[in-house]
Design a protein around this motif. Structure first.
Motif, PDB file in Angstrom:
ATOM      1  N   LEU A 386     113.680  67.332 -17.811  1.00 38.65           N
ATOM      2  CA  LEU A 386     112.190  67.375 -17.779  1.00 38.65           C
ATOM      3  C   LEU A 386     111.998  67.584 -16.107  1.00 38.65           C
ATOM      4  O   LEU A 386     110.768  67.391 -15.658  1.00 38.65           O
ATOM      5  N   THR A 387     112.895  67.574 -15.210  1.00 39.82           N
ATOM      6  CA  THR A 387     112.748  67.868 -13.851  1.00 39.82           C
ATOM      7  C   THR A 387     111.928  69.049 -13.513  1.00 39.82           C
ATOM      8  O   THR A 387     112.441  69.910 -13.996  1.00 39.82           O
ATOM      9  N   PRO A 388     111.094  68.935 -12.567  1.00 41.49           N
ATOM     10  CA  PRO A 388     110.499  67.731 -11.918  1.00 41.49           C
ATOM     11  C   PRO A 388     109.394  67.010 -12.864  1.00 41.49           C
ATOM     12  O   PRO A 388     108.691  67.891 -13.654  1.00 41.49           O
ATOM     13  N   LEU A 389     109.677  65.823 -13.043  1.00 42.59           N
ATOM     14  CA  LEU A 389     108.757  64.909 -14.082  1.00 42.59           C
ATOM     15  C   LEU A 389     107.222  65.121 -13.878  1.00 42.59           C
ATOM     16  O   LEU A 389     106.338  65.201 -14.537  1.00 42.59           O
ATOM     17  N   GLU A 390     106.937  65.485 -12.475  1.00 37.17           N
ATOM     18  CA  GLU A 390     105.566  65.641 -12.079  1.00 37.17           C
ATOM     19  C   GLU A 390     104.940  66.903 -12.788  1.00 37.17           C
ATOM     20  O   GLU A 390     103.855  66.881 -13.018  1.00 37.17           O
ATOM     21  N   ALA A 391     105.563  67.665 -12.404  1.00 34.52           N
ATOM     22  CA  ALA A 391     105.317  69.202 -13.036  1.00 34.52           C
ATOM     23  C   ALA A 391     105.154  69.117 -14.716  1.00 34.52           C
ATOM     24  O   ALA A 391     104.103  69.651 -15.279  1.00 34.52           O
ATOM     25  N   PHE A 392     106.014  68.528 -15.276  1.00 32.13           N
ATOM     26  CA  PHE A 392     105.684  68.140 -17.096  1.00 32.13           C
ATOM     27  C   PHE A 392     104.350  67.234 -17.166  1.00 32.13           C
ATOM     28  O   PHE A 392     103.669  67.851 -18.027  1.00 32.13           O
ATOM     29  N   ARG A 393     104.378  66.361 -16.356  1.00 28.94           N
ATOM     30  CA  ARG A 393     103.081  65.451 -16.467  1.00 28.94           C
ATOM     31  C   ARG A 393     101.688  66.381 -16.322  1.00 28.94           C
ATOM     32  O   ARG A 393     100.884  66.423 -17.297  1.00 28.94           O
ATOM     33  N   LYS A 558      94.134  76.153 -11.987  1.00 24.69           N
ATOM     34  CA  LYS A 558      94.115  74.909 -12.363  1.00 24.69           C
ATOM     35  C   LYS A 558      95.024  73.866 -11.419  1.00 24.69           C
ATOM     36  O   LYS A 558      94.574  72.783 -11.356  1.00 24.69           O
ATOM     37  N   PHE A 559      96.027  74.629 -10.994  1.00 25.49           N
ATOM     38  CA  PHE A 559      96.901  74.071 -10.003  1.00 25.49           C
ATOM     39  C   PHE A 559      97.255  74.921  -8.900  1.00 25.49           C
ATOM     40  O   PHE A 559      98.155  75.654  -8.828  1.00 25.49           O
ATOM     41  N   PRO A 560      96.273  74.779  -7.983  1.00 20.78           N
ATOM     42  CA  PRO A 560      96.318  75.697  -6.751  1.00 20.78           C
ATOM     43  C   PRO A 560      97.755  75.890  -6.198  1.00 20.78           C
ATOM     44  O   PRO A 560      97.974  74.724  -5.861  1.00 20.78           O
ATOM     45  N   GLY A 561      98.123  76.927  -5.786  1.00 16.69           N
ATOM     46  CA  GLY A 561      99.696  77.139  -5.151  1.00 16.69           C
ATOM     47  C   GLY A 561     100.916  76.962  -6.033  1.00 16.69           C
ATOM     48  O   GLY A 561     101.982  77.147  -5.672  1.00 16.69           O
TER      49      GLY A 561
END
Length: 637
Positions: A386-393, A558-561
């Motif tokens: 799931l790395t990076p977890l923040e991206a999955f979230r 939705k997620f700029p950049g």
């Protein structure tokens, strides 16, 4: 109390994992946890959520991708039940849990099976359903019996068959009071199936703790569940069906609609090299609206009428013992959905011809499938990648989430990662000469890695490129058998292929050729000599089709950049890591990973790989590959 639900001697970090799950569930929070293969995530999650569920009177909905993974949950529940009482049941499709020959023979999807089941009961043509009332005492007693110990579907099916009762209804009856319900992702991701389940259980979302096993699969599975497709072939069959049932107005409507699609094809796609092209969704109806002078209101009325007529046609066909399909109903349902989604930025409207001229509704935002989680008590997402977890979230839209990554279990001396510095599957580099060079690497690795080896390519196109070099014969000359994964093979065919491949681990070994992102590179477990090494050919980046480009644009907005990273790079990197993980099923197992793509050495890609891969990574040419493999396996043996 947690220990009451953990029947084994804990491994390193396992108690910390269980406590994290318990705390998150107890506080009504979500948890996103990455833990390595062989960690014991399934039993850890169960041991963490069960005390909370028992104390608060909640039900655990445990979701997995494959039947094999679902069966594993039941096995762990059986182990727990030997120590502390716990009930659990595994939901399967109506077709798998039905004794009626008509439904088993004529249905292939969940929706049709649901309609057929409903109509067979309504028409009094299901003796097994009828026996539920005649044998109510036996039915209720059997449900109580299976609540005493978690059982596999085959066990329930066997008992139900003996008493001539409906196994599907019996399973649902058990599920009403079971502590844990084990099911496929579809039970959560499909709105209609999810609502049907909740209604049959008589519970609210707030009564649920939801667990997603192997959660790295979720983005793709959610997109698939939210997307749909209608072929011109289905429209033509709907016209014939409407004529057959004297629905001449519908037949006329569909004929004009079909001509409109053909006009669109000539204008938009016929002269292009691509197999798909985005279209303005209103264009689909422009021809039929113009010819019949329809208003949008009358268009919707016509489509609703098609759905209603489709229901009647299915009932009629069931009464006559014919396959319970209705192309009129199916076309009406699709076009109503298409019409309802006009103006939505999270959908792409396509005209395609890859499998015949079709309309496709392509969902772009997987998080839309999980909005119901805002109402549940809590949810747990686990996987080894799931790395990076923040991206999955972010991508899955998970709120109030605790993130945790547990360290690798693989011992450094048991892992070897070798990256070829002189080959890559980048589009401009692909050639017969490149595939021959890659084949040299594969044959050398197969010679030096003992017993079984998996070779997973970036795509079926790359796999065919490798096979065009006479690779199969060259591998067989090493003394190892060769098994080639077939695109589109049934689960049964594929399971047989994998079983035969594994069996060779007890002899001279074998090589399994497949693709990354496929069921053999993600959903299968290989222990011991069943896969001592994997060779990963390329990085499984998606082709830059209109749907991939649309997903990148959507995520960028939705997620700029981060659009290209979330929508293109990261999914491919996770598939690569999943395939690499087939080697190590425990800390003690030794294994070699050979990656035939120098791009893996780039920092932008390495940051998405697990620590144990990066720490042991070495760049090699063919000569150094031989040297490192010989050293590694001489020590291991």
């Amino acid at each position: 109390m947690t220990g009451d639900y953990f029947p084994y001697e804990p491994r390193e970090h396992q108690l910390e994992f269980i406590e994290l799950v318990r705390e998150s569930a107890g506080r009504g929070e979500n948890a996103i946890i990455e833990a390595p293969t062989g960690f014991g995530k399934t039993i850890g999650v169960l041991a963490g959520v069960l005390p909370v569920a028992k104390e608060l009177g909640l039900k655990v909905l445990y979701l997995a991708r494959t039947h094999r993974q679902m069966d594993r949950v039941i096995e762990e529940l059986k182990a727990i039940n030997a120590k502390s009482p716990v009930s659990g049941v595994e939901l399967r499709s109506r077709k798998e849990l039905c004794l009626h020959s008509y439904l088993r023979e004529y249905t292939s999807d969940a929706y049709t099976a649901m309609v057929v089941c409903k109509n067979l009961k309504k028409l009094g043509k299901c003796p097994f359903y009828g026996n539920e009332k005649k044998k109510k005492a036996e039915f209720d007693e059997l449900a109580r019996f299976f609540l005493q110990e978690p059982s596999h579907p085959a066990e329930i099916l066997s008992y139900a068959e003996t008493l001539e009762l409906c196994p599907y209804d019996l399973t649902r009856k058990i599920a009403e009071k079971a502590d844990v319900i084990v099911a496929s992702y579809l039970y959560a991701l499909s709105p209609s199936i999810r609502e049907s389940l909740m209604s049959s259980l008589g519970i609210d979302y707030s009564d649920l703790i939801v667990v997603f096993d192997e959660a790295h699969n979720l983005p793709d599975q959610a997109i698939s569940a939210l997307s749909d497709r209608l072929s011109i072939n289905a429209v033509n069959r709907a016209i014939k069906e409407a004529e057959e049932y004297n629905e001449h107005e519908i037949a006329n409507f569909l004929s004009i609609f079909g001509r409109g699609l053909e006009i669109l094809y000539r204008e938009k796609l016929a002269e292009r090299e691509t197999d798909e092209v985005p279209i303005i969704p209103e264009e689909v109806f422009s021809h039929v609206i113009e010819v019949l002078s329809l208003t949008p209101r009358w268009l919707v009325k016509t489509l609703n009428e098609m759905v209603s007529v489709g229901d009647s046609i299915r009932e009629d066909r069931i009464e006559k013992g014919k396959p319970p399909r209705s192309y009129v109903g199916r076309t009406g349902e699709f076009l109503l959905l298409w019409f309802s989604l006009i103006g939505r930025e999270d959908y792409l409207f396509l005209l395609t011809r890859e499998r015949g001229l079709s309309l496709e509704l392509v969902a772009l935002d997987p998080s839309k499938a999980l909005t119901f989680l805002r109402e549940t008590h809590s949810a747990v997402f686990t996987s080894g990648t799931l790395t990076p977890l923040e991206a999955f979230r972010d991508v899955m839209g998970i709120e109030k989430a605790r993130l945790k990554k547990f360290p690798r279990m693989v011992k450094r001396e048991n892992a070897q990662v070798l990256v070829a510095r002189d080959v890559s599957t980048r589009g401009e580099e692909r050639s017969l000469e490149l595939y021959r060079k890659m084949a040299d690497y594969i044959v050398e690795a197969v010679k030096l890695i003992p017993k079984n080896v998996g070779v997973f390519a970036a795509s079926y196109e790359v796999l065919q490129g490798l096979l065009s070099t006479n690779l199969k014969v060259r591998i067989e000359e090493t003394g190892k058998a060769v098994f080639v994964e077939k695109q589109g093979a049934s689960s049964r065919e594929n399971d047989l292929l994998v079983a035969q491949f594994k069996a060779h681990a007890r002899a001279n070994g074998a090589v399994l050729l497949g693709v990354m992102g496929g069921r053999n590179s993600e959903g299968q477990d290989y222990s011991g000599d069943e896969m001592n090494g994997v060779i990963l050919v390329g990085i499984p980046y998606a082709r830059p089709t209109p749907r991939v480009q649309a997903r990148i644009r959507y995520f960028e907005k939705k997620f700029p950049g981060k659009g290209r990273y979330y929508g293109y790079y990261l999914p491919a990197h996770r598939k690569l890591v999943q395939a690499a993980g087939r080697v190590h099923r425990s800390a003690e197992e030794r294994g070699s990973i050979v990656i035939l793509d120098y791009r893996v050495l780039w920092r932008s890609i390495r940051k998405d790989l697990p620590d144990w891969m990066v720490e042991t990574m070495r760049a090699v040419d063919l000569a150094k590959l031989r040297l490192h493999l010989r050293r590694f396996w001489s020590k291991g043996r």
